[in-house]
Design a protein around this motif. Structure first.
Motif, PDB file in Angstrom:
ATOM      1  N   VAL A   1       0.839  -1.198   0.000  1.00  0.00           N
ATOM      2  CA  VAL A   1       0.000   0.000   0.000  1.00  0.00           C
ATOM      3  C   VAL A   1       0.876   1.250   0.000  1.00  0.00           C
ATOM      4  O   VAL A   1       0.638   2.201  -0.767  1.00  0.00           O
ATOM      5  CB  VAL A   1      -0.941   0.004   1.223  1.00  0.00           C
ATOM      6  CG1 VAL A   1      -1.632   1.360   1.367  1.00  0.00           C
ATOM      7  CG2 VAL A   1      -1.986  -1.108   1.095  1.00  0.00           C
ATOM      8  N   ALA A   2       1.890   1.271   0.857  1.00  0.00           N
ATOM      9  CA  ALA A   2       2.773   2.433   0.940  1.00  0.00           C
ATOM     10  C   ALA A   2       3.510   2.667  -0.375  1.00  0.00           C
ATOM     11  O   ALA A   2       3.626   3.807  -0.846  1.00  0.00           O
ATOM     12  CB  ALA A   2       3.765   2.250   2.083  1.00  0.00           C
ATOM     13  N   ASP A   3       4.002   1.584  -0.988  1.00  0.00           N
ATOM     14  CA  ASP A   3       4.726   1.718  -2.262  1.00  0.00           C
ATOM     15  C   ASP A   3       3.811   2.244  -3.363  1.00  0.00           C
ATOM     16  O   ASP A   3       4.215   3.108  -4.162  1.00  0.00           O
ATOM     17  CB  ASP A   3       5.320   0.371  -2.678  1.00  0.00           C
ATOM     18  CG  ASP A   3       6.451  -0.086  -1.762  1.00  0.00           C
ATOM     19  OD1 ASP A   3       6.956   0.759  -0.992  1.00  0.00           O
ATOM     20  OD2 ASP A   3       6.798  -1.282  -1.808  1.00  0.00           O
ATOM     21  N   ALA A   4       2.596   1.715  -3.420  1.00  0.00           N
ATOM     22  CA  ALA A   4       1.652   2.153  -4.456  1.00  0.00           C
ATOM     23  C   ALA A   4       1.240   3.599  -4.251  1.00  0.00           C
ATOM     24  O   ALA A   4       1.094   4.370  -5.217  1.00  0.00           O
ATOM     25  CB  ALA A   4       0.428   1.249  -4.457  1.00  0.00           C
ATOM     26  N   ALA A   5       1.059   3.998  -2.985  1.00  0.00           N
ATOM     27  CA  ALA A   5       0.672   5.379  -2.697  1.00  0.00           C
ATOM     28  C   ALA A   5       1.793   6.345  -3.048  1.00  0.00           C
ATOM     29  O   ALA A   5       1.549   7.413  -3.638  1.00  0.00           O
ATOM     30  CB  ALA A   5       0.291   5.509  -1.219  1.00  0.00           C
TER      31      ALA A   5
END
Length: 308
Positions: free
Chosen positions: A101-105
């Protein structure tokens, strides 16, 4: 050798001596004569000749070996009762999902973010499977017959099951399958209990042979195949009834309309009693504990499980 009363050598050990060399001894004897050591030669012992064993005509023999090897090894390891954990290979642990999630955000990728958020919403099942395996492994140590976790040996929910047992110092079993996309065994399976199968049917048979319960987490075609084969065998009386626990009522009732099956007469109303829904690892253990009592005496050892 120790002398006997009359001074003669004690040769009683010879009573148990082998009359013939073992297959292993024969297999490791010297190489064949040079003229007959080429690939075209038929000189090799049949049971050491891989090309011969892999012939189409030898399929019945290979199937028998695939049945026998896990069976004999588990006997040697004193595995009598198991609990099977089914579930998707695609479900990841919470910390991994959070990183996705953090990488995609940070990449401002909306498509990847949606997928990562889905992974995060499903990650609780990995954590529950891991916790459930810990409970089974820890609590069954107190029983006359310990219970061992069995999974399909791959990633996802399968990894979670083996990992939970590993983290509390217990053994667990992995029944891996050769697939076109090469599914490697996860690193938490007890090495001597890590098996590889060619035949799906024999693998599924081994799932059930020692099982006292089946715990099914969300999954795709493979999970559904394993679940419904087990339910069919129980429904038709081909194997004895045992608890079948479906983790996540919302997932399963959205996926399968059990009420429709009853309403249309495809299954009987009593068939929906072959399984029950649970939400947490503790709830699943409580159901199993209530079902079996888990108060076996030593003289009742082995009564939990039963062959197909």
């Amino acid at each position: 050798m120790k002398p006997t009363i009359n001074g003669a050598a004690d040769k009683r050990g010879e009573l148990k001596a082998r009359n013939f060399p073992s297959a292993q001894q024969e297999a490791v004897k010297g190489a064949p004569p040079t003229r007959y050591d080429g690939p075209e030669s038929s000189y090799r012992l049949a049971f050491t000749d891989t090309d011969f064993l892999l012939r189409e005509d030898l399929r019945p023999v290979r199937m028998q070996l695939e049945l026998l090897k896990p069976e004999l090894v588990q006997q040697e390891q004193h595995i009598e009762s198991t609990i099977v954990i089914f579930g998707s290979a695609r479900i990841v642990p919470t910390d991994v999902a959070q990183r996705l999630v953090a990488d995609a955000a940070s990449a401002n990728n909306e498509t990847a973010l949606r997928m990562a958020q889905t992974h995060l919403s499903m990650a609780r099942y990995y954590d529950e499977a891991r916790h459930f395996a810990q409970l089974v492994t820890q609590k069954s140590r107190e029983l006359a017959t310990p219970i061992y976790v069995v999974t399909g040996g791959g990633p996802g929910i399968m990894e979670a099951g083996n990992r939970g047992a590993y983290e509390v110092g217990g053994k667990s079993i992995g029944l891996n399958i050769v697939l076109p996309h090469e599914q490697a065994p996860n690193p938490y399976i007890t090495p001597e209990l890590c098996f590889q199968f060619h035949y799906f049917g024999l693998r599924k048979m081994h799932f059930l042979m020692r099982s006292i319960g089946l715990v099914c987490f969300p999954g795709g075609f493979g999970t559904l195949d394993e679940l419904f084969e087990a339910l069919t065998l129980i429904q038709t009386g081909k194997c004895r009834r045992r608890p079948v626990l479906l983790f996540g009522r919302d997932f399963w009732t959205r996926l399968i309309n059990f009420d429709l099956l009853v309403e249309t007469g495809m299954i009987s109303p009593m068939d929906v009693e072959l399984f029950r829904f649970v939400e947490t690892a503790q709830e699943a253990w409580d159901v199993l504990e209530a079902h079996y009592g888990f108060s076996l005496r030593e003289d009742a050892k082995g009564d939990l499980a039963g062959q197909l």
